[in-house]
Design a protein around this motif. Structure first.
Motif, PDB file in Angstrom:
ATOM      1  N   THR A 151       0.834  -1.206   0.000  1.00  0.00           N
ATOM      2  CA  THR A 151       0.000   0.000   0.000  1.00  0.00           C
ATOM      3  C   THR A 151       0.868   1.255   0.000  1.00  0.00           C
ATOM      4  O   THR A 151       0.596   2.211  -0.740  1.00  0.00           O
ATOM      5  CB  THR A 151      -0.939   0.000   1.225  1.00  0.00           C
ATOM      6  OG1 THR A 151      -1.702  -1.210   1.231  1.00  0.00           O
ATOM      7  CG2 THR A 151      -1.878   1.187   1.197  1.00  0.00           C
ATOM      8  N   ILE A 152       1.920   1.264   0.798  1.00  0.00           N
ATOM      9  CA  ILE A 152       2.815   2.424   0.853  1.00  0.00           C
ATOM     10  C   ILE A 152       3.525   2.608  -0.484  1.00  0.00           C
ATOM     11  O   ILE A 152       3.613   3.727  -1.003  1.00  0.00           O
ATOM     12  CB  ILE A 152       3.823   2.273   2.016  1.00  0.00           C
ATOM     13  CG1 ILE A 152       3.088   2.389   3.360  1.00  0.00           C
ATOM     14  CG2 ILE A 152       4.928   3.317   1.921  1.00  0.00           C
ATOM     15  CD1 ILE A 152       3.947   2.051   4.564  1.00  0.00           C
ATOM     16  N   LEU A 153       4.026   1.530  -1.063  1.00  0.00           N
ATOM     17  CA  LEU A 153       4.709   1.616  -2.351  1.00  0.00           C
ATOM     18  C   LEU A 153       3.765   2.104  -3.446  1.00  0.00           C
ATOM     19  O   LEU A 153       4.144   2.917  -4.289  1.00  0.00           O
ATOM     20  CB  LEU A 153       5.313   0.268  -2.732  1.00  0.00           C
ATOM     21  CG  LEU A 153       6.567  -0.149  -1.962  1.00  0.00           C
ATOM     22  CD1 LEU A 153       7.003  -1.554  -2.360  1.00  0.00           C
ATOM     23  CD2 LEU A 153       7.687   0.840  -2.185  1.00  0.00           C
ATOM     24  N   LEU A 154       2.527   1.624  -3.433  1.00  0.00           N
ATOM     25  CA  LEU A 154       1.543   2.084  -4.407  1.00  0.00           C
ATOM     26  C   LEU A 154       1.281   3.576  -4.240  1.00  0.00           C
ATOM     27  O   LEU A 154       1.202   4.325  -5.222  1.00  0.00           O
ATOM     28  CB  LEU A 154       0.247   1.276  -4.272  1.00  0.00           C
ATOM     29  CG  LEU A 154      -0.862   1.646  -5.260  1.00  0.00           C
ATOM     30  CD1 LEU A 154      -0.410   1.362  -6.688  1.00  0.00           C
ATOM     31  CD2 LEU A 154      -2.131   0.880  -4.944  1.00  0.00           C
ATOM     32  N   GLY A 155       1.188   4.031  -2.998  1.00  0.00           N
ATOM     33  CA  GLY A 155       0.987   5.457  -2.730  1.00  0.00           C
ATOM     34  C   GLY A 155       2.151   6.297  -3.228  1.00  0.00           C
ATOM     35  O   GLY A 155       1.963   7.378  -3.804  1.00  0.00           O
ATOM     36  N   VAL A 156       3.373   5.822  -3.011  1.00  0.00           N
ATOM     37  CA  VAL A 156       4.560   6.538  -3.479  1.00  0.00           C
ATOM     38  C   VAL A 156       4.567   6.605  -5.000  1.00  0.00           C
ATOM     39  O   VAL A 156       4.869   7.652  -5.587  1.00  0.00           O
ATOM     40  CB  VAL A 156       5.850   5.867  -2.938  1.00  0.00           C
ATOM     41  CG1 VAL A 156       7.079   6.422  -3.616  1.00  0.00           C
ATOM     42  CG2 VAL A 156       5.937   6.039  -1.438  1.00  0.00           C
ATOM     43  N   ILE A 157       4.231   5.515  -5.672  1.00  0.00           N
ATOM     44  CA  ILE A 157       4.200   5.490  -7.132  1.00  0.00           C
ATOM     45  C   ILE A 157       3.160   6.473  -7.663  1.00  0.00           C
ATOM     46  O   ILE A 157       3.423   7.228  -8.600  1.00  0.00           O
ATOM     47  CB  ILE A 157       3.937   4.052  -7.646  1.00  0.00           C
ATOM     48  CG1 ILE A 157       5.168   3.184  -7.363  1.00  0.00           C
ATOM     49  CG2 ILE A 157       3.604   4.044  -9.132  1.00  0.00           C
ATOM     50  CD1 ILE A 157       4.959   1.706  -7.610  1.00  0.00           C
TER      51      ILE A 157
END
Length: 148
Positions: free
Chosen positions: A8-14
């Motif tokens: 979820t965090i990586l998706l948000g950063v992307i």
């Protein structure tokens, strides 16, 4: 559970980085079409176009007192010219200067207003730069940048 949070965090950063790239690209493309750079010789008229409106620009009265290359001078001097901006039935004459212009008691505007529209103007350079060898005679040219 920890892997799901990391995803979820990586998706948000992307998504965040994608938005930043998109915004940056929009700013660049919007500013490219709103500036014109013209190289004018004395008494030459060129046209700049902004959103379908054309401005005729003429440079006259070149004066160059800049210190020649490889010379010892008391001050750096300046290059000055008069520029006429004409759009439809409205025109404006201004004096533009580059170098040690603070000695002049002349109003040196950085904007013009034609038919209710404001344009930023800048004298980028005047060429050729003076030399000690006066035998080479090249016409003076002014590089002017106009931004809407």
């Amino acid at each position: 559970m920890a892997i799901k949070k990391i995803k979820t965090i990586l998706l948000g950063v992307i998504v965040f980085l994608s938005c930043l790239i998109f915004i940056q690209a929009c700013e660049k493309s919007g500013s490219l079409g709103s500036a014109e750079t013209l190289l004018l010789t004395e008494n030459e008229t060129k046209t700049a176009a902004f959103e379908g409106e054309k401005i005729a620009i003429t440079a006259t009265n070149f004066t160059d007192s800049r210190c020649p290359v490889n010379a010892d001078c008391v001050w750096s001097g300046y290059a000055m010219l008069k520029v006429n901006f004409k759009e439809e039935n409205k025109e404006q004459d201004i004096t533009m200067c580059i170098g040690a212009c603070e000695i002049l008691s002349v109003n040196l505007p950085n904007t013009i207003i034609l038919n209710g529209k404001t344009y930023k103007i800048k004298l980028q350079e005047v060429t050729p730069y003076p030399t000690l060898n006066k035998s080479v005679s090249e016409p003076s040219k002014a590089k002017i940048i106009i931004t809407k």
